[in-house]
Design an enzyme around this catalytic site. Structure first.
Site, mmCIF file in Angstrom:
data_model
loop_
_atom_site.group_PDB
_atom_site.id
_atom_site.type_symbol
_atom_site.label_atom_id
_atom_site.label_comp_id
_atom_site.label_asym_id
_atom_site.label_seq_id
_atom_site.Cartn_x
_atom_site.Cartn_y
_atom_site.Cartn_z
ATOM 1 N N ARG A 174 39.799 30.287 38.566
ATOM 2 C CA ARG A 174 38.447 29.805 38.861
ATOM 3 C C ARG A 174 38.145 28.457 38.227
ATOM 4 N NH1 ARG A 174 35.048 35.453 37.981
ATOM 5 N NH2 ARG A 174 36.023 36.607 39.694
ATOM 6 N N SER A 215 38.291 46.324 53.416
ATOM 7 C CA SER A 215 37.953 47.545 52.686
ATOM 8 C C SER A 215 37.628 48.653 53.680
ATOM 9 C CB SER A 215 36.736 47.289 51.791
ATOM 10 O OG SER A 215 36.185 48.504 51.329
ATOM 11 N N SER A 216 37.867 49.882 53.267
ATOM 12 C CA SER A 216 37.554 51.024 54.133
ATOM 13 C C SER A 216 36.050 51.198 54.329
ATOM 14 C CB SER A 216 38.145 52.313 53.558
ATOM 15 O OG SER A 216 37.583 52.592 52.286
ATOM 16 N N CYS A 217 35.231 50.533 53.515
ATOM 17 C CA CYS A 217 33.772 50.681 53.656
ATOM 18 C C CYS A 217 33.240 49.982 54.901
ATOM 19 C CB CYS A 217 33.060 50.166 52.412
ATOM 20 S SG CYS A 217 33.093 48.382 52.229
ATOM 21 N N ASP A 251 26.777 63.598 45.465
ATOM 22 C CA ASP A 251 28.199 63.675 45.802
ATOM 23 C C ASP A 251 28.691 62.475 46.613
ATOM 24 O OD1 ASP A 251 29.352 65.891 44.639
ATOM 25 O OD2 ASP A 251 28.718 67.267 46.215
ATOM 26 N N TYR A 282 28.272 44.316 51.178
ATOM 27 C CA TYR A 282 29.707 44.054 50.987
ATOM 28 C C TYR A 282 30.470 44.361 52.272
ATOM 29 C CZ TYR A 282 34.443 44.656 49.078
ATOM 30 O OH TYR A 282 35.798 44.577 48.840
ATOM 31 N N PRO A 337 42.342 48.448 53.206
ATOM 32 C CA PRO A 337 42.844 49.476 52.297
ATOM 33 C C PRO A 337 41.844 50.591 52.041
ATOM 34 C CG PRO A 337 42.114 47.566 51.059
ATOM 35 C CD PRO A 337 41.994 47.203 52.510
ATOM 36 N N LYS A 385 32.836 41.961 54.769
ATOM 37 C CA LYS A 385 34.231 42.251 55.119
ATOM 38 C C LYS A 385 34.414 42.336 56.635
ATOM 39 C CE LYS A 385 36.282 42.271 51.154
ATOM 40 N NZ LYS A 385 37.324 41.257 50.859
ATOM 41 N N MET A 411 43.163 42.746 40.939
ATOM 42 C CA MET A 411 44.077 43.875 41.029
ATOM 43 C C MET A 411 45.054 43.736 42.201
ATOM 44 S SD MET A 411 43.299 47.974 41.134
ATOM 45 C CE MET A 411 42.220 47.899 42.562
ATOM 46 N N VAL A 412 44.539 43.454 43.387
ATOM 47 C CA VAL A 412 45.410 43.371 44.558
ATOM 48 C C VAL A 412 46.200 42.063 44.570
ATOM 49 C CG1 VAL A 412 45.537 43.454 47.060
ATOM 50 C CG2 VAL A 412 43.849 44.838 45.865
ATOM 51 N N GLY A 413 45.517 40.950 44.267
ATOM 52 C CA GLY A 413 46.201 39.665 44.270
ATOM 53 C C GLY A 413 47.367 39.619 43.305
ATOM 54 N N HIS A 417 35.077 51.306 39.802
ATOM 55 C CA HIS A 417 35.238 52.388 40.757
ATOM 56 C C HIS A 417 35.589 53.685 40.026
ATOM 57 C CE1 HIS A 417 35.857 48.902 43.580
ATOM 58 N NE2 HIS A 417 34.999 49.636 44.251
#
Length: 325
Positions: A40, A111-113, A282, A140, A167, A144, A18-20, A183
């Site tokens: 790949r 990543s924001s995680c 939640d 993950y 992001p 990162k 998606m981002v690439g 997601h």
């Protein structure tokens, strides 16, 4: 006789993701850029020798490291070993080989995680390594964080200019619409679409709908990535620190899951009821990025949520046959 333009050879790792793919769209019309990609079957990024040989042969000038193993909560929970191993290996192979073959400029996408589960909101870059991570995607996130520290370490020891952008939640063209491993936005988009097609009376969304989330359209993420990569070193360094070099990328605006789901129903054209199952978890009450550093560097998002969802849904409709295979 016209002078020939000297083109920068830019390797976009993960160009089909998606981002690439969005970064490729940003760069493809530049007269001074030659985009280098490998799928790949042509280059296994988990193979150290293959990656080293690639950099030895290709005379790369810049790298956008958008390749990653990604997924939603279910995928992270189910395959933690693959998430930490594959992401660590890809980062190590690409960043080290880039350095070894004298690539001076690289942008690592995180990543924001990476931020602690209970980080103060909005989350600033300085929150990194100040608390416990969210357990469901900790492997993950650690991979990162390691990527950020790899970049910082090569900068500090070898004088490289390797930068990192973090992001917020992304969505858009080429997203993963798998019913279990995706997601929240692609998962709900597919669910609302299939409910509309089936004539269902309602769509059930997990949780109360009250958690707050920030969403960024992927073409905005790509534009921000190119913006950060192309900042001159003096400007970039003035707005970062040697051991706090990553930059948040987001809108700085959030909404409730309920608001997002209702907007999604509107975009898809689902006319039934949106029901929230409060017996389901939640997750974190709020996740919002502090994007003041990026704003100070002259970039702001362009695509609001409803417009971005409409663009994404148009792409989904044009490509939905591929999701059923």
């Amino acid at each position: 006789m016209e002078e020939s333009i000297v083109k920068k050879r830019i390797f976009v790792a993960g160009h089909k993701g998606m981002v690439g793919s969005a970064i490729v769209r940003q760069l493809k019309n530049r007269a001074d850029v030659e985009i280098v990609t490998r799928d790949r079957t042509e280059l296994d990024l988990l193979d150290q020798k293959a990656v080293d040989t690639f950099f030895a042969n290709e005379n790369i000038d810049e790298v956008y490291l958008a390749a990653a193993k990604v997924g939603g909560i279910h995928a992270n929970n189910t395959y933690p070993a693959e998430f930490i191993y594959q992401n660590l290996i890809m980062e190590c192979n690409i960043i080290h080989s880039a350095h070894k073959h004298d690539v001076q400029h690289l942008l690592f996408l995180g990543s924001s995680c990476i931020y602690p589960k209970l980080a103060e909101q909005p989350m600033s870059e300085s929150a990194l390594l100040t608390g416990v991570l969210e357990s469901t995607n900790e492997p993950y996130a650690i991979a990162k964080i390691a990527g950020i520290k790899l970049c910082e370490s090569y900068n500090r020891q070898y004088g490289r200019d390797y930068r990192s952008v973090m992001p917020t939640n992304l969505y858009g063209e080429n997203d993963n619409f798998h019913p279990e491993n995706s997601h929240v936005i692609p998962a709900l988009m597919r669910r609302f679409h299939e409910a509309k097609e089936a004539g269902d009376a309602e769509v059930v969304v997990w949780g109360t709908g009250t958690p707050m989330r920030e969403f960024l359209y992927v073409d905005d993420m790509a534009a921000a990535s190119v913006h950060v990569m192309e900042l001159d070193s003096e400007t970039y360094q003035a707005n970062t620190q040697p051991m706090l070099s990553h930059i948040n990328v987001g809108t700085g605006v959030d909404c409730t899951i309920r608001e997002m789901a209702e907007t999604m129903a509107k975009v898809v054209g689902f006319e039934g009821e949106v029901v929230f199952d409060s017996t389901k978890p939640d997750g974190t009450p709020r996740k919002l990025m502090d994007v003041s550093r990026l704003s100070d560097l002259g970039w702001r998002y362009q695509v609001d949520l409803e417009v971005g969802l409409r663009k994404t849904y148009q792409w989904f409709l044009a490509n939905q046959d591929n999701f059923r295979k």
